[in-house]
Design a protein around this motif. Structure first.
Motif, PDB file in Angstrom:
ATOM      1  N   GLU A   1     -46.335   9.551  11.433  1.00  0.00           N
ATOM      2  CA  GLU A   1     -46.157   8.383  10.580  1.00  0.00           C
ATOM      3  C   GLU A   1     -46.978   8.563   9.315  1.00  0.00           C
ATOM      4  O   GLU A   1     -48.177   8.854   9.383  1.00  0.00           O
ATOM      5  CB  GLU A   1     -46.591   7.105  11.315  1.00  0.00           C
TER       6      GLU A   1
ATOM      7  N   ASN B   1     -43.166   3.696   6.338  1.00  0.00           N
ATOM      8  CA  ASN B   1     -43.107   2.232   6.455  1.00  0.00           C
ATOM      9  C   ASN B   1     -42.428   1.658   5.222  1.00  0.00           C
ATOM     10  O   ASN B   1     -42.783   2.011   4.100  1.00  0.00           O
ATOM     11  CB  ASN B   1     -44.522   1.659   6.550  1.00  0.00           C
TER      12      ASN B   1
ATOM     13  N   GLU C   1     -39.769   2.764   9.181  1.00  0.00           N
ATOM     14  CA  GLU C   1     -40.315   1.695  10.019  1.00  0.00           C
ATOM     15  C   GLU C   1     -40.178   0.376   9.275  1.00  0.00           C
ATOM     16  O   GLU C   1     -40.678   0.228   8.161  1.00  0.00           O
ATOM     17  CB  GLU C   1     -41.792   1.985  10.364  1.00  0.00           C
TER      18      GLU C   1
ATOM     19  N   ASP D   1     -41.191  -1.912  13.790  1.00  0.00           N
ATOM     20  CA  ASP D   1     -42.655  -1.830  13.862  1.00  0.00           C
ATOM     21  C   ASP D   1     -43.261  -3.177  14.243  1.00  0.00           C
ATOM     22  O   ASP D   1     -42.641  -4.218  14.045  1.00  0.00           O
ATOM     23  CB  ASP D   1     -43.151  -1.433  12.464  1.00  0.00           C
TER      24      ASP D   1
ATOM     25  N   LYS E   1     -41.665  -0.260  18.258  1.00  0.00           N
ATOM     26  CA  LYS E   1     -43.102  -0.003  18.375  1.00  0.00           C
ATOM     27  C   LYS E   1     -43.816  -1.272  18.802  1.00  0.00           C
ATOM     28  O   LYS E   1     -43.752  -2.298  18.110  1.00  0.00           O
ATOM     29  CB  LYS E   1     -43.664   0.510  17.043  1.00  0.00           C
TER      30      LYS E   1
HETATM   31 MG    MG Z   1     -45.827   1.592  10.924  1.00  0.00          MG
END
Ligand code: MG
Ligand code: C2E
Ligand code: MG
Ligand code: MG
Length: 291
Positions: free
Chosen positions: A58, A116, A148, A178, A199
């Motif tokens: 990530e 993200n 994400e 996320d 997640k």
């Molecule tokens: Mg994240």
């Protein structure tokens, strides 16, 4: 603090919103300049399966302010979001991440990277097309990129968000949901989002080993995700006991300081190389001392 007025008497800054305090405006200007100067950096945190295989990295943005030092991402991302700078920040992060993925691929490291993105980005017209164009420009296959998102993408215009996300998955980009559990966890919406991974937020993982309610929440989330065909990643795993609980609950992969914190690119390369095909191995617990 007085709002400035331009010559027509129109307020230049909205004085009524405390998001526009001089301090935030100062940081916003500094962030804009840092992006122009290339002074914002990405660190990478591994996601690993319980057999140790690294399933992805990530990208996490890092900004060291010349006077203030490290600024927490949550802080400057909020500023970028409330000011219109967010699309620029996201373009910058995507550009840096895809450049890095291409470099790693040229060195035979084929690890997918997750970026993200904020709800703002998903609602920016042309976002899906611009991601596809960027992938093509870097020669990176769409399957090597994951985005994400959070449930907040559905707050504004769920249909438009779904259209954009469908366009992205149509290009082959994988979507991950996320911070699951902290927002707006409507099951109807979960079904509507074209995500392949969920997640579990760190707030549920942190006390998993000691709090039976959190353990129950994680168990239900894993079962729900699996019944929808999603992979489940737990974030914020800091100790062995949490790792074992998550493995026993059927979670698919973990991320957290137990495995590795987010690292600069060179350190990430070394980390990946050192693990090689064996993946990450948990350090063997010390044998109890003989008494
Ligand atoms: Mg994240
Ligand atoms: P996130 O996407 O949920 O990222 C996980 C956060 O948890 C990261 O914080 C990470 O450094 C931290 N973390 C990872 N493992 C552990 C652990 O074992 N224990 C603890 N206590 N923390 C751990 P970070 O880097 O401060 O980022 C915070 C949030 O800022 C991220 O949460 C994400 O929502 C956002 N963010 C970071 N980079 C970007 C970016 O490039 N674009 C956007 N839009 N948002 C970003
Ligand atoms: Mg998260
Ligand atoms: Mg989070």
């Amino acid at each position: 603090y007085q709002a400035k007025r331009d010559r027509t008497g129109v307020e230049v800054y909205e004085s009524k919103r405390d998001s526009n305090t001089p301090d935030r405006l100062g940081l916003l200007g500094d962030l804009r300049r840092a992006l122009e100067a290339g002074d914002v950096h990405l660190h990478y945190q591994p996601k690993v399966r319980f057999d140790g295989q690294v399933v992805g990295l990530e990208a996490l943005v890092r900004w060291v302010h010349p006077e203030r030092g490290k600024v927490p991402p949550d802080e400057f991302i909020a500023i970028a979001e409330s000011s219109g700078l967010m699309p620029h920040l996201t373009e910058y992060v995507l550009e840096a991440a895809l450049g890095q993925v291409a470099r790693w691929r040229s060195q035979d490291l084929f690890v997918p990277v997750a970026v993200n993105v904020s709800p703002r980005d998903v609602h920016t017209p042309g976002f899906a097309g611009s991601v596809a164009a960027r992938l093509a420009r870097h020669g990176v296959p769409a399957g090597a990129l994951q985005l994400e998102i959070t449930e907040h993408v559905l707050l504004e215009d769920p249909q438009r968000a779904a259209d954009t996300l469908n366009a992205l998955t149509g290009h082959g980009v994988k979507m991950s949901l996320d911070d699951f559990g902290t927002g707006y966890s409507s099951l109807v919406h979960l079904r509507r989002l074209p995500v392949s991974e969920l997640k579990i937020d760190r707030s549920f993982v942190a006390r998993l080993a000691v709090d039976t309610e959190d353990a129950e929440i994680v168990r239900c989330t894993v079962d729900l995700a699996h019944s929808l065909g999603l992979l489940v990643v737990a974030e914020g795993v800091e100790d062995d006991e949490t790792w074992e609980r998550l493995r026993d609950l059927g979670c698919d992969a973990v991320q957290g300081w137990l495995v590795a914190a987010a690292m600069p690119p060179d350190e990430t390369t070394a980390w990946l190389r050192a693990r090689g095909s064996r993946g990450w191995q948990r350090p063997r617990a010390a044998l109890p001392a003989a008494t």
